[in-house]
Design a protein around this motif. Structure first.
Motif, PDB file in Angstrom:
ATOM      1  N   ASP A  75       1.121   9.061   1.191  1.00 38.98           N
ATOM      2  CA  ASP A  75       0.905   9.847   0.096  1.00 38.98           C
ATOM      3  C   ASP A  75      -0.390   9.373  -0.502  1.00 38.98           C
ATOM      4  O   ASP A  75      -0.933   8.348  -0.523  1.00 38.98           O
ATOM      5  CB  ASP A  75       2.156  10.012  -0.658  1.00 38.98           C
ATOM      6  N   ASP A  76      -0.616  10.301  -1.727  1.00 43.07           N
ATOM      7  CA  ASP A  76      -1.600  10.017  -2.467  1.00 43.07           C
ATOM      8  C   ASP A  76      -1.498   8.730  -3.328  1.00 43.07           C
ATOM      9  O   ASP A  76      -2.540   8.063  -3.512  1.00 43.07           O
ATOM     10  CB  ASP A  76      -1.933  11.211  -3.452  1.00 43.07           C
ATOM     11  N   GLY A  77      -0.065   8.520  -3.667  1.00 46.27           N
ATOM     12  CA  GLY A  77      -0.039   7.269  -4.595  1.00 46.27           C
ATOM     13  C   GLY A  77      -0.310   5.981  -3.382  1.00 46.27           C
ATOM     14  O   GLY A  77      -0.780   5.014  -4.020  1.00 46.27           O
ATOM     15  N   ASP A  95      -2.520   5.972  -0.966  1.00 44.93           N
ATOM     16  CA  ASP A  95      -4.003   5.901  -1.131  1.00 44.93           C
ATOM     17  C   ASP A  95      -4.624   5.154  -2.272  1.00 44.93           C
ATOM     18  O   ASP A  95      -5.316   4.621  -1.986  1.00 44.93           O
ATOM     19  CB  ASP A  95      -4.511   7.192  -0.661  1.00 44.93           C
ATOM     20  N   ASP A  96      -4.077   5.595  -3.308  1.00 47.88           N
ATOM     21  CA  ASP A  96      -4.430   4.868  -4.622  1.00 47.88           C
ATOM     22  C   ASP A  96      -4.303   3.488  -4.615  1.00 47.88           C
ATOM     23  O   ASP A  96      -4.955   2.507  -4.808  1.00 47.88           O
ATOM     24  CB  ASP A  96      -4.040   5.316  -5.818  1.00 47.88           C
ATOM     25  N   ARG A  97      -3.103   2.992  -4.085  1.00 46.21           N
ATOM     26  CA  ARG A  97      -2.617   1.302  -4.089  1.00 46.21           C
ATOM     27  C   ARG A  97      -3.698   0.985  -2.801  1.00 46.21           C
ATOM     28  O   ARG A  97      -3.974  -0.328  -3.279  1.00 46.21           O
ATOM     29  CB  ARG A  97      -1.131   1.535  -3.612  1.00 46.21           C
ATOM     30  N   ARG A  98      -4.061   1.606  -1.975  1.00 42.53           N
ATOM     31  CA  ARG A  98      -4.948   1.047  -1.082  1.00 42.53           C
ATOM     32  C   ARG A  98      -6.354   0.678  -1.632  1.00 42.53           C
ATOM     33  O   ARG A  98      -6.921  -0.458  -1.209  1.00 42.53           O
ATOM     34  CB  ARG A  98      -4.806   1.782   0.288  1.00 42.53           C
ATOM     35  N   VAL A  99      -6.578   1.698  -2.309  1.00 41.14           N
ATOM     36  CA  VAL A  99      -8.096   1.625  -3.018  1.00 41.14           C
ATOM     37  C   VAL A  99      -8.005   0.271  -3.721  1.00 41.14           C
ATOM     38  O   VAL A  99      -8.995  -0.199  -3.985  1.00 41.14           O
ATOM     39  CB  VAL A  99      -8.358   2.820  -3.577  1.00 41.14           C
ATOM     40  N   GLN A 100      -6.836   0.369  -4.494  1.00 46.02           N
ATOM     41  CA  GLN A 100      -6.793  -0.723  -5.760  1.00 46.02           C
ATOM     42  C   GLN A 100      -6.874  -1.993  -5.063  1.00 46.02           C
ATOM     43  O   GLN A 100      -7.404  -3.069  -5.593  1.00 46.02           O
ATOM     44  CB  GLN A 100      -5.551  -0.424  -6.562  1.00 46.02           C
ATOM     45  N   ARG A 101      -5.867  -2.041  -4.016  1.00 48.02           N
ATOM     46  CA  ARG A 101      -6.032  -3.544  -3.155  1.00 48.02           C
ATOM     47  C   ARG A 101      -7.431  -3.986  -2.798  1.00 48.02           C
ATOM     48  O   ARG A 101      -7.752  -5.013  -2.756  1.00 48.02           O
ATOM     49  CB  ARG A 101      -4.905  -3.398  -2.051  1.00 48.02           C
ATOM     50  N   ALA A 127       0.594  -1.302   0.038  1.00 46.40           N
ATOM     51  CA  ALA A 127      -0.026  -0.135   0.076  1.00 46.40           C
ATOM     52  C   ALA A 127       0.610   1.242  -0.016  1.00 46.40           C
ATOM     53  O   ALA A 127       0.329   2.445  -0.167  1.00 46.40           O
ATOM     54  CB  ALA A 127      -0.858  -0.124   1.389  1.00 46.40           C
ATOM     55  N   ARG A 174     -10.215  -3.069  -3.708  1.00 45.98           N
ATOM     56  CA  ARG A 174     -10.955  -3.485  -5.068  1.00 45.98           C
ATOM     57  C   ARG A 174     -10.582  -4.884  -5.308  1.00 45.98           C
ATOM     58  O   ARG A 174     -11.461  -5.367  -5.906  1.00 45.98           O
ATOM     59  CB  ARG A 174     -10.657  -2.378  -6.038  1.00 45.98           C
TER      60      ARG A 174
END
Length: 229
Positions: free
Chosen positions: A30-32, A34-40, A26, A42
């Protein structure tokens, strides 16, 4: 809406596995990350959806989910405390997706098209989503009569939410003069039952659905019924 049980999941050996506090994939804060957490999250939901649809809720296991997702057990527990929570997340997301595809019909605005045309567009968007996510659709159809009360109740609550949405739409249609006065609760249940029956029949046929034709037939059924005028 959550299932009644909310306990840490147990492994096949009966050991309680507690959640971990970080996911190496994750990243940082940082924003990156956060994006990876959302993707994980999902990824876990999508894999779990397929597992539930294929194996059924009772036989589905966290081991199966993490194996197919190729993640560590601790990573799973960072996002979900047990498989009930994943099941909840799948249904909550589906309801949000369906709501997002239904727009309020505008009466008297030529730019929006006729009310019937707008209704058809709503229906096409909903059918496209339903037939485009067959693991979800199979999960919903197969688990609506689950012998596990908490699962049946959760799926029942999902369909109750859809029925309430239909009833509210009917009430709006009555107020706008588009729909005849009726018992909106009963008519909503009838319409939902018709759509579920059509979806089940199309999936059983195991052929690519003609969404436009299905939408036209459902609209004709809602508008004219089955008897000749």
């Amino acid at each position: 809406m959550t299932l009644p049980r909310d306990q840490p999941d147990r492994s096949e050996r009966g050991r309680v596995v507690e959640p971990v506090t970080s996911d190496p994939a994750a990243g940082g804060g940082d924003d990156g990350g956060d994006d990876r957490r959302v993707q994980r999250r999902r990824q876990i939901i999508e894999v779990a959806k397929g597992v539930f649809a294929e194996m059924g809720y009772h036989h589905a296991s966290i081991n199966e989910i993490i194996g197919r997702a190729q993640i560590a057990r601790g990573t799973f527990y960072l996002y979900f405390s047990n498989k009930h929570k994943v099941f909840d997340a799948i249904l909550d997301e589906a309801l949000r997706e369906l709501r997002g595809r239904i727009t309020r019909i505008q009466v008297g605005d030529p730019a929006k098209g006729s009310p019937e045309a707008q209704l058809r567009q709503n229906l096409v968007r909903v059918l496209t989503y339903v037939f485009g996510d067959q693991p979800l659709t199979k999960l919903l159809l197969d688990h609506s009569q689950s012998p596990q009360s908490e699962v049946a109740e959760r799926v029942g609550a999902f369909f109750a939410g859809i029925s309430a949405l239909l009833a509210a739409s009917l009430e709006y249609g009555i107020a706008a003069g588009m729909v005849r006065p009726c018992n909106t609760r009963l008519v909503a249940a009838a319409l939902l039952g018709a759509v579920r029956g059509v979806v089940f029949d199309v999936l059983e046929a195991d052929a690519a659905p003609d969404i436009e034709a299905i939408a036209d037939e459902l609209l004709a059924f809602a508008k004219y019924g089955v008897f000749r005028a």
